[in-house]
Write a protein that holds these residues in place. Structure first.
Motif, PDB file in Angstrom:
ATOM      1  N   LYS A   1      98.333   2.659  18.819  1.00  0.00           N
ATOM      2  CA  LYS A   1      97.568   1.595  18.167  1.00  0.00           C
ATOM      3  C   LYS A   1      96.548   1.003  19.138  1.00  0.00           C
ATOM      4  CE  LYS A   1      99.193  -2.675  17.467  1.00  0.00           C
ATOM      5  NZ  LYS A   1      98.176  -3.689  17.878  1.00  0.00           N
ATOM      6  N   MET A   2      96.977   0.733  20.349  1.00  0.00           N
ATOM      7  CA  MET A   2      96.047   0.200  21.360  1.00  0.00           C
ATOM      8  C   MET A   2      94.862   1.138  21.574  1.00  0.00           C
ATOM      9  SD  MET A   2      98.523  -1.210  24.397  1.00  0.00           S
ATOM     10  CE  MET A   2     100.279  -1.077  24.118  1.00  0.00           C
ATOM     11  N   LYS A   3      95.156   2.414  21.718  1.00  0.00           N
ATOM     12  CA  LYS A   3      94.096   3.387  22.008  1.00  0.00           C
ATOM     13  C   LYS A   3      93.120   3.499  20.839  1.00  0.00           C
ATOM     14  CE  LYS A   3      92.155   6.852  24.305  1.00  0.00           C
ATOM     15  NZ  LYS A   3      91.374   7.583  23.321  1.00  0.00           N
ATOM     16  N   ARG A   4      93.626   3.506  19.618  1.00  0.00           N
ATOM     17  CA  ARG A   4      92.752   3.626  18.450  1.00  0.00           C
ATOM     18  C   ARG A   4      91.796   2.439  18.377  1.00  0.00           C
ATOM     19  NH1 ARG A   4      93.125   4.944  12.879  1.00  0.00           N
ATOM     20  NH2 ARG A   4      90.965   4.977  12.135  1.00  0.00           N
ATOM     21  N   LEU A   5      92.304   1.241  18.605  1.00  0.00           N
ATOM     22  CA  LEU A   5      91.446   0.063  18.537  1.00  0.00           C
ATOM     23  C   LEU A   5      90.440   0.051  19.680  1.00  0.00           C
ATOM     24  CD1 LEU A   5      93.985  -2.665  17.377  1.00  0.00           C
ATOM     25  CD2 LEU A   5      92.328  -1.399  16.015  1.00  0.00           C
ATOM     26  N   ALA A   6      90.855   0.484  20.857  1.00  0.00           N
ATOM     27  CA  ALA A   6      89.905   0.580  21.968  1.00  0.00           C
ATOM     28  C   ALA A   6      88.806   1.583  21.646  1.00  0.00           C
ATOM     29  CB  ALA A   6      90.639   0.979  23.253  1.00  0.00           C
ATOM     30  N   ASP A   7      89.173   2.710  21.026  1.00  0.00           N
ATOM     31  CA  ASP A   7      88.180   3.713  20.639  1.00  0.00           C
ATOM     32  C   ASP A   7      87.187   3.175  19.614  1.00  0.00           C
ATOM     33  OD1 ASP A   7      89.318   5.566  22.335  1.00  0.00           O
ATOM     34  OD2 ASP A   7      90.411   6.631  20.754  1.00  0.00           O
ATOM     35  N   LEU A   8      87.628   2.217  18.808  1.00  0.00           N
ATOM     36  CA  LEU A   8      86.750   1.625  17.800  1.00  0.00           C
ATOM     37  C   LEU A   8      85.870   0.515  18.373  1.00  0.00           C
ATOM     38  CD1 LEU A   8      89.237   1.460  14.788  1.00  0.00           C
ATOM     39  CD2 LEU A   8      87.249   2.967  15.029  1.00  0.00           C
ATOM     40  N   GLY A   9      85.993   0.265  19.657  1.00  0.00           N
ATOM     41  CA  GLY A   9      85.113  -0.691  20.312  1.00  0.00           C
ATOM     42  C   GLY A   9      85.692  -2.070  20.531  1.00  0.00           C
ATOM     43  N   PHE A  10      86.953  -2.261  20.176  1.00  0.00           N
ATOM     44  CA  PHE A  10      87.586  -3.558  20.401  1.00  0.00           C
ATOM     45  C   PHE A  10      88.108  -3.632  21.835  1.00  0.00           C
ATOM     46  CE2 PHE A  10      88.113  -2.780  15.815  1.00  0.00           C
ATOM     47  CZ  PHE A  10      87.455  -3.901  15.320  1.00  0.00           C
ATOM     48  N   LEU A  11      88.079  -4.833  22.419  1.00  0.00           N
ATOM     49  CA  LEU A  11      88.635  -5.030  23.758  1.00  0.00           C
ATOM     50  C   LEU A  11      90.151  -4.979  23.671  1.00  0.00           C
ATOM     51  CD1 LEU A  11      86.498  -7.922  25.315  1.00  0.00           C
ATOM     52  CD2 LEU A  11      86.568  -5.534  26.036  1.00  0.00           C
ATOM     53  N   GLN A  12      90.754  -4.094  24.437  1.00  0.00           N
ATOM     54  CA  GLN A  12      92.194  -3.890  24.331  1.00  0.00           C
ATOM     55  C   GLN A  12      92.825  -3.826  25.714  1.00  0.00           C
ATOM     56  OE1 GLN A  12      94.305  -3.411  21.322  1.00  0.00           O
ATOM     57  NE2 GLN A  12      95.634  -4.017  23.019  1.00  0.00           N
ATOM     58  N   GLY A  13      93.741  -4.755  25.965  1.00  0.00           N
ATOM     59  CA  GLY A  13      94.499  -4.747  27.201  1.00  0.00           C
ATOM     60  C   GLY A  13      95.965  -4.478  26.930  1.00  0.00           C
ATOM     61  N   VAL A  14      96.730  -4.341  28.009  1.00  0.00           N
ATOM     62  CA  VAL A  14      98.153  -4.050  27.887  1.00  0.00           C
ATOM     63  C   VAL A  14      98.929  -4.986  28.803  1.00  0.00           C
ATOM     64  CG1 VAL A  14      98.059  -2.225  29.656  1.00  0.00           C
ATOM     65  CG2 VAL A  14      99.919  -2.242  27.984  1.00  0.00           C
ATOM     66  N   LEU A  15     100.082  -5.433  28.329  1.00  0.00           N
ATOM     67  CA  LEU A  15     100.992  -6.244  29.132  1.00  0.00           C
ATOM     68  C   LEU A  15     102.273  -5.445  29.374  1.00  0.00           C
ATOM     69  CD1 LEU A  15     100.639  -9.731  27.391  1.00  0.00           C
ATOM     70  CD2 LEU A  15      99.477  -8.919  29.440  1.00  0.00           C
ATOM     71  N   PRO A  16     102.806  -5.463  30.595  1.00  0.00           N
ATOM     72  CA  PRO A  16     104.002  -4.672  30.894  1.00  0.00           C
ATOM     73  C   PRO A  16     105.256  -5.280  30.283  1.00  0.00           C
ATOM     74  CG  PRO A  16     103.397  -6.005  32.795  1.00  0.00           C
ATOM     75  CD  PRO A  16     102.298  -6.187  31.781  1.00  0.00           C
TER      76      PRO A  16
END
Length: 446
Positions: free
Chosen positions: A48-63
């Motif tokens: 889900k994170m990767k798909r949204l990043a590919d669509l141009g949305f800013l996407q970060g990750v928390l451990p």
């Protein structure tokens, strides 16, 4: 400087399991003691994170946080080696071992409440970790949450990371799951919308079957701590009847973004008054207020709870149209699916629906919106974020490989007593901190 909204999703931890710990969360209780798949859960969230990043949305990750929490078990009186502590807990108090092993920190909508710099008197982005006092397995999260946020948002010129509110029922705080923000543009002044389930001192209606987790007093304290202007806040109470039907957080019955509120017609106490106050606060800011109210005749509260229609992400594309990110369950419920088709065809603010497979998270009571923490950042603030947490092709590939290397594809309740699980988890987390470049986050690393 142009501001944008970033979503920081929590990685599902290696101990993801179904212990049924969350009274009032229908999915959590329904799937209690079933077998979980941590590997699938983590990969579903990462995709889900990767798909949204590919669509141009800013996407970060928390451990994820370290689990099982040996600190909790030792504080509760279990002693000896790590293996001995787990063995004794499994034998004498398996419910405490389950609480200590929960991977619930993956739901970062509960991690904190965030106010962007445009709304605060000191011009900084403010974070208050949620104390999550209503559940033991979640009440142990806030210290590690604060530590993680303080590392990723370390520059005090731009960010203020607070301690959690005092851990008392009067100040029960569940974070951004009960908070949203309306504005014309992300970088302009907005109105922050705080939703609570009950008030400790003002009294008023309360649910009878399930507990109300967020208090008015906690919401007000967060607003004061973040130094929000008085004309930048609106408070509303959840309808206690829907809490008793499984709506344990506001984000199970409503979601908002910029100038749009998407909610069920039974979401709030005095719903017309809530709309009136929001419009009145937004009008001086030259912001319109669009309400998409879903009638009970089309989608019942039961439908909303089972499909998590409102636990969706409402995102704004570069062209200004809104995108609704929903779980696959929304397409498996005929009434919800038909409503979504009509919503897009109607020509309103929401122009597209994106569907994601998040079944492992959904079975524990968390959909797309549960998995993300929203943080509005201008260009200077984005540059000050720890750089290794932004999702791109390279980080996605490393995290995907890391999950495949370290995660089990089967975790049953009895597996929590396996002393090898903590070794596996610590090995994975130690490597993850190197991948993300966040230093020694965990107790075992110190």
């Amino acid at each position: 400087m142009q501001a944008r909204e970033a979503n920081f999703d929590g990685l599902v931890g290696p101990t993801h399991n179904y212990a049924g710990l969350s009274f009032g969360n229908v999915a959590s209780q329904t799937n209690e003691k079933t077998v979980a798949n941590p590997l699938a859960a983590a990969k579903q969230g990462l995709r889900k994170m990767k798909r949204l990043a590919d669509l141009g949305f800013l996407q970060g990750v928390l451990p994820p946080q370290e689990r099982p929490s040996l600190r909790l078990l030792r504080e509760l009186g279990f002693s000896g080696s790590d293996a001995r502590v787990i063995e004794r807990a499994a034998k004498e108090a398996p419910e405490l071992l389950a609480a200590a092993s929960s991977a619930s920190a993956m739901w970062t909508a509960n991690a904190a409440t965030v106010s962007p710099s445009a709304d605060t008197e000191d011009g900084r982005v403010h974070f208050t970790p949620a104390n999550l006092t209503s559940k033991l397995h979640r009440a142990i999260e806030h210290e590690a949450t604060r530590r993680t946020l303080a590392v990723i948002f370390a520059d005090e010129r731009h960010f203020a990371v607070h301690e959690a509110l005092p851990g008392t029922p009067a100040l029960g705080d569940e974070g951004a799951a009960n908070h949203t923000r309306f504005c014309s543009q992300y970088g302009e002044r907005g109105v922050e919308f705080f939703v609570y389930g009950r008030s400790e001192y003002r009294r008023g209606p309360e649910p009878r079957r399930y507990p109300a987790r967020q208090t008015f007093e906690a919401s007000r304290a967060v607003a004061q701590r973040h130094r929000l202007r008085e004309d930048a806040t609106v408070y509303a109470q959840q309808n206690p009847e829907v809490i008793d039907e499984g709506v344990f957080h506001n984000d199970v019955i409503a979601v908002g973004n910029r100038e749009t509120l998407f909610c069920h017609e039974r979401a709030f106490v005095d719903q017309p008054g809530v709309y009136y106050r929001l419009r009145a606060q937004l009008s001086p800011l030259d912001a319109t207020f669009n309400v998409i109210e879903v009638p009970d005749a089309r989608v019942t509260v039961s439908d909303a709870v089972s499909s998590y229609l409102f636990n969706s992400q409402l995102l704004t594309r570069a062209d200004g149209r809104d995108v609704l990110v929903v779980p696959q369950e929304c397409r498996e419920n005929p009434r919800v699916s038909d409503y979504l088709d009509d919503l897009v065809a109607g020509g309103g603010p929401i122009g597209e629906v994106l569907v994601f497979e998040l079944r492992e998270s959904m079975k524990n009571g968390g959909g797309p919106a549960c998995l993300r923490l929203r943080v509005v950042l201008d260009e200077a603030e984005r540059a000050a974020v720890k750089p290794g947490v932004w999702i791109d092709d390279a980080l996605f590939a490393r995290l995907d490989g890391w999950i495949g290397k370290h995660y089990r594809d089967r975790l049953a309740p009895d597996d929590l007593s396996d002393p090898a699980l903590i070794v596996e988890s610590r090995t994975a987390l130690d490597e993850l901190t190197q991948i993300l470049g966040v230093g020694s986050l965990y107790d075992f690393q110190r």
